[in-house]
Design a protein around this motif. Structure first.
Motif, PDB file in Angstrom:
ATOM      1  N   ILE A 196      14.111 -53.109 -12.835  1.00 33.27           N
ATOM      2  CA  ILE A 196      14.929 -54.324 -12.819  1.00 33.27           C
ATOM      3  C   ILE A 196      14.147 -55.509 -13.369  1.00 33.27           C
ATOM      4  N   PRO A 197      14.661 -56.099 -14.473  1.00 32.62           N
ATOM      5  CA  PRO A 197      14.055 -57.322 -14.998  1.00 32.62           C
ATOM      6  C   PRO A 197      14.485 -58.487 -14.106  1.00 32.62           C
ATOM      7  N   CYS A 198      13.547 -59.335 -13.729  1.00 35.06           N
ATOM      8  CA  CYS A 198      13.900 -60.447 -12.837  1.00 35.06           C
ATOM      9  C   CYS A 198      13.382 -61.758 -13.403  1.00 35.06           C
ATOM     10  N   ASN A 246      13.740 -65.681 -12.410  1.00 39.54           N
ATOM     11  CA  ASN A 246      14.251 -66.675 -11.449  1.00 39.54           C
ATOM     12  C   ASN A 246      15.405 -66.131 -10.609  1.00 39.54           C
ATOM     13  N   GLU A 247      15.162 -65.011  -9.956  1.00 40.23           N
ATOM     14  CA  GLU A 247      16.236 -64.355  -9.196  1.00 40.23           C
ATOM     15  C   GLU A 247      16.031 -64.474  -7.684  1.00 40.23           C
ATOM     16  N   GLU A 248      15.331 -65.518  -7.214  1.00 37.42           N
ATOM     17  CA  GLU A 248      15.030 -65.601  -5.774  1.00 37.42           C
ATOM     18  C   GLU A 248      16.283 -65.558  -4.901  1.00 37.42           C
ATOM     19  N   ASP A 295       8.817 -59.064 -13.082  1.00 35.97           N
ATOM     20  CA  ASP A 295       9.009 -60.513 -13.008  1.00 35.97           C
ATOM     21  C   ASP A 295       8.679 -61.112 -14.373  1.00 35.97           C
ATOM     22  N   ASP A 296       9.730 -61.581 -15.059  1.00 36.65           N
ATOM     23  CA  ASP A 296       9.593 -62.080 -16.425  1.00 36.65           C
ATOM     24  C   ASP A 296       9.186 -63.563 -16.419  1.00 36.65           C
ATOM     25  N   GLY A 297       8.055 -63.853 -15.798  1.00 41.71           N
ATOM     26  CA  GLY A 297       7.548 -65.228 -15.795  1.00 41.71           C
ATOM     27  C   GLY A 297       8.437 -66.194 -15.033  1.00 41.71           C
ATOM     28  N   ASP A 338      20.326 -54.659 -14.203  1.00 42.97           N
ATOM     29  CA  ASP A 338      20.053 -56.086 -14.018  1.00 42.97           C
ATOM     30  C   ASP A 338      19.820 -56.420 -12.551  1.00 42.97           C
ATOM     31  N   ALA A 339      19.030 -57.460 -12.319  1.00 50.65           N
ATOM     32  CA  ALA A 339      18.670 -57.842 -10.956  1.00 50.65           C
ATOM     33  C   ALA A 339      19.874 -58.316 -10.151  1.00 50.65           C
ATOM     34  N   ASP A 340      20.904 -58.808 -10.842  1.00 43.80           N
ATOM     35  CA  ASP A 340      22.071 -59.301 -10.095  1.00 43.80           C
ATOM     36  C   ASP A 340      22.997 -58.153  -9.684  1.00 43.80           C
ATOM     37  N   LEU A 341      22.640 -56.932 -10.090  1.00 41.00           N
ATOM     38  CA  LEU A 341      23.441 -55.732  -9.773  1.00 41.00           C
ATOM     39  C   LEU A 341      24.917 -55.916 -10.115  1.00 41.00           C
ATOM     40  N   GLN A 342      25.185 -56.610 -11.221  1.00 38.82           N
ATOM     41  CA  GLN A 342      26.574 -56.707 -11.673  1.00 38.82           C
ATOM     42  C   GLN A 342      27.082 -55.329 -12.062  1.00 38.82           C
ATOM     43  N   GLN A 343      26.128 -54.471 -12.446  1.00 40.02           N
ATOM     44  CA  GLN A 343      26.498 -53.095 -12.775  1.00 40.02           C
ATOM     45  C   GLN A 343      26.523 -52.279 -11.491  1.00 40.02           C
ATOM     46  N   GLY A 382      34.697 -67.431 -22.146  1.00 42.03           N
ATOM     47  CA  GLY A 382      33.735 -67.713 -23.216  1.00 42.03           C
ATOM     48  C   GLY A 382      32.854 -66.524 -23.505  1.00 42.03           C
ATOM     49  N   LYS A 383      32.328 -65.922 -22.443  1.00 38.98           N
ATOM     50  CA  LYS A 383      31.404 -64.790 -22.591  1.00 38.98           C
ATOM     51  C   LYS A 383      32.117 -63.588 -23.206  1.00 38.98           C
ATOM     52  N   LYS A 384      33.369 -63.404 -22.743  1.00 35.62           N
ATOM     53  CA  LYS A 384      34.156 -62.272 -23.218  1.00 35.62           C
ATOM     54  C   LYS A 384      34.364 -62.378 -24.732  1.00 35.62           C
ATOM     55  N   GLN A 402      22.665 -68.353 -11.053  1.00 35.49           N
ATOM     56  CA  GLN A 402      23.361 -68.559 -12.328  1.00 35.49           C
ATOM     57  C   GLN A 402      22.971 -67.455 -13.294  1.00 35.49           C
ATOM     58  N   SER A 403      23.760 -67.289 -14.339  1.00 39.42           N
ATOM     59  CA  SER A 403      23.365 -66.357 -15.395  1.00 39.42           C
ATOM     60  C   SER A 403      22.063 -66.869 -16.015  1.00 39.42           C
ATOM     61  N   LYS A 404      21.117 -65.965 -16.212  1.00 37.49           N
ATOM     62  CA  LYS A 404      19.835 -66.367 -16.791  1.00 37.49           C
ATOM     63  C   LYS A 404      19.870 -66.258 -18.306  1.00 37.49           C
ATOM     64  N   TYR A 405      21.001 -65.759 -18.818  1.00 37.69           N
ATOM     65  CA  TYR A 405      21.160 -65.667 -20.259  1.00 37.69           C
ATOM     66  C   TYR A 405      21.780 -66.944 -20.774  1.00 37.69           C
ATOM     67  N   ARG A 439      21.194 -70.081 -25.764  1.00 37.86           N
ATOM     68  CA  ARG A 439      20.099 -69.930 -26.719  1.00 37.86           C
ATOM     69  C   ARG A 439      19.535 -68.503 -26.687  1.00 37.86           C
ATOM     70  N   LYS A 440      19.344 -67.993 -25.469  1.00 36.67           N
ATOM     71  CA  LYS A 440      18.822 -66.623 -25.338  1.00 36.67           C
ATOM     72  C   LYS A 440      19.805 -65.619 -25.933  1.00 36.67           C
ATOM     73  N   MET A 441      21.102 -65.914 -25.758  1.00 39.69           N
ATOM     74  CA  MET A 441      22.120 -64.996 -26.250  1.00 39.69           C
ATOM     75  C   MET A 441      22.142 -64.999 -27.786  1.00 39.69           C
TER      76      MET A 441
HETATM   77  N1  UDP Z   1      16.414 -61.827 -17.465  1.00 39.31           N
HETATM   78  C1  UDP Z   1      15.053 -61.696 -17.781  1.00 39.31           C
HETATM   79  N2  UDP Z   1      14.483 -62.609 -18.609  1.00 39.31           N
HETATM   80  C2  UDP Z   1      15.188 -63.626 -19.180  1.00 39.31           C
HETATM   81  C3  UDP Z   1      16.574 -63.731 -18.887  1.00 39.31           C
HETATM   82  C4  UDP Z   1      17.162 -62.807 -18.031  1.00 39.31           C
HETATM   83  O1  UDP Z   1      14.365 -60.798 -17.292  1.00 39.31           O
HETATM   84  O2  UDP Z   1      14.600 -64.415 -19.903  1.00 39.31           O
HETATM   85  C5  UDP Z   1      17.017 -60.835 -16.550  1.00 39.31           C
HETATM   86  C6  UDP Z   1      17.764 -61.409 -15.374  1.00 39.31           C
HETATM   87  O3  UDP Z   1      16.908 -61.667 -14.285  1.00 39.31           O
HETATM   88  C7  UDP Z   1      18.746 -60.284 -15.066  1.00 39.31           C
HETATM   89  C8  UDP Z   1      19.035 -59.704 -16.431  1.00 39.31           C
HETATM   90  O4  UDP Z   1      17.986 -60.136 -17.282  1.00 39.31           O
HETATM   91  O5  UDP Z   1      18.171 -59.277 -14.271  1.00 39.31           O
HETATM   92  C9  UDP Z   1      20.366 -60.117 -16.983  1.00 39.31           C
HETATM   93  O6  UDP Z   1      20.498 -61.505 -16.884  1.00 39.31           O
HETATM   94  P1  UDP Z   1      21.823 -62.229 -16.403  1.00 39.31           P
HETATM   95  O7  UDP Z   1      22.425 -61.469 -15.280  1.00 39.31           O
HETATM   96  O8  UDP Z   1      21.492 -63.640 -16.132  1.00 39.31           O
HETATM   97  O9  UDP Z   1      22.698 -62.092 -17.713  1.00 39.31           O
HETATM   98  P2  UDP Z   1      24.281 -61.912 -17.815  1.00 39.31           P
HETATM   99  O10 UDP Z   1      24.669 -60.851 -16.843  1.00 39.31           O
HETATM  100  O11 UDP Z   1      24.857 -63.232 -17.507  1.00 39.31           O
HETATM  101  O12 UDP Z   1      24.466 -61.502 -19.242  1.00 39.31           O
END
Ligand code: UDP
Ligand code: MG
Length: 328
Positions: free
Chosen positions: A12-14, A16-18, A51-53, A105-110, A142-144, A214-217, A220-222
């Protein structure tokens, strides 16, 4: 068909997921235990948090959880290297210990319940199992729209990506070893992994709302991911430039002939608007196409430096406590 129950590492990439990491780890550890109890995953299976910084307490949570539970491992980056590099690190660091790795993903949306299906496909002999989302109903409008546009654009521009395939996927140790041989910095795993081949299959899963944070994406990252996706997978945009350029050359030739005819008939002053319009158009096209070529040159420049894709600051790895920096 495979005979032996696999040792599964869940990465799991994390970033700022506290707010949700504790809850997500509860769910994942519980699921992992159920998989082990059901003989679908072998004892010694682990959850690897990368933990991605993060700038919040994410690492403290990981350290705390791994102290109380040997199933939780942690890797801490020296700074934010981005989602793609975080999952890459988790996978590469796990590949010697695990039989297969799933990234989520850390938010377990999946939906974690899909893990059974992933493992079943692995047992059938698949080395790559893609998670594909059932629908995008939970996404904001928007995301869709941007996601759909992105997949369409990727197809047109020559990078074939399985639509709606998230970075929820299983790779076998064999596939991970193959992945380790790709040295590129412009990482777009969704496009890269299909090019490796191997027996693969698809698992469909439901998508949920983010339960916290919040979404971490960021946009700009997208955009960055989309750009990396296109430029790292395909040179079709450069071919399109050549095609458009050729078209304009033909157009210019026609206009030249027409204006020569006008000149011969003594009608030289007319056509001012056309001239200005064409100047603007061609100037704009020039800038755009040069910029696009520059983009590829820039990416190639980054690749030639062979910089590490991530640097690990510290790690908590199987009973060995906190290990300080060893980089990749
Ligand atoms: N994430 C990461 N580094 C980043 C941005 C996001 O490791 O620079 C991780 C984040 O913690 C999460 C996953 O990538 O586990 C997906 O991010 P997020 O849920 O915010 O994206 P979304 O579901 O909104 O596309
Ligand atoms: Mg998410």
């Amino acid at each position: 068909m495979r005979g032996k129950t696999p040792k599964l590492y869940i990465v799991i990439p994390c970033y700022n997921e506290e707010e949700i990491l504790n809850q997500s780890l509860d769910i994942l550890c519980d699921k992992l235990q159920r998989l082990i109890d059901g003989d679908k995953a072998a004892a010694g299976s682990r959850v690897v948090c990368v933990d991605d910084g993060s700038k919040d307490k994410t690492w403290d949570i990981i350290a705390e959880r791994s102290a109380g539970n040997e199933a939780v491992l942690g890797i801490k980056f020296s700074r934010n290297y981005g989602h793609q590099n975080a999952i890459l690190a988790g996978m590469l660091e796990s590949r010697n210990a695990a039989d297969c790795v799933v990234t989520i993903d850390a938010d377990l949306q999946q939906d974690v319940e899909a893990l059974d299906d992933f493992l079943a496909k692995y047992m059938e002999g698949c080395d790559v199992v893609y998670g594909v989302r059932n629908d995008r109903d939970t996404d904001k409008a928007g995301k869709k729209i941007t996601a759909e546009a992105f997949y369409k654009l990727m197809k047109i521009l020559g990078a074939d990506v399985l639509p709606n395939s998230a970075d929820y996927r299983l790779l076998s140790a064999k596939a991970l070893n193959a992945l380790a041989d790709y040295p590129e910095s412009n990482l777009f795993l969704r496009g890269l992994i299909p090019t490796m081949g191997f027996k693969s299959d698809i698992v469909y899963f439901d998508v949920k709302d983010r339960t916290g944070g919040q979404s971490k994406y960021t946009l700009r990252k997208m955009l960055n991911l989309a750009l990396n996706g296109i430029t790292s997978m395909s040179t079709r945009p450069l071919e399109l430039i050549v095609a458009i350029g050729s078209l304009f050359c033909v157009l210019a030739l026609v206009i030249f002939i027409l204006s020569m005819i006008d000149w011969a008939r003594g009608m030289v002053v007319q056509g001012w608007t056309t001239t200005v319009a064409l100047l603007c158009l061609i100037g704009g096209m020039n800038l755009l196409t040069n910029g696009l070529v520059g983009l590829y040159v820039g990416k190639a420049y980054i690749e030639t430096k062979h910089r590490p894709r991530y640097i690990i600051d510290r790690a908590i790895w199987d009973g060995s406590g906190v290990l300080e920096a060893d980089d990749q």
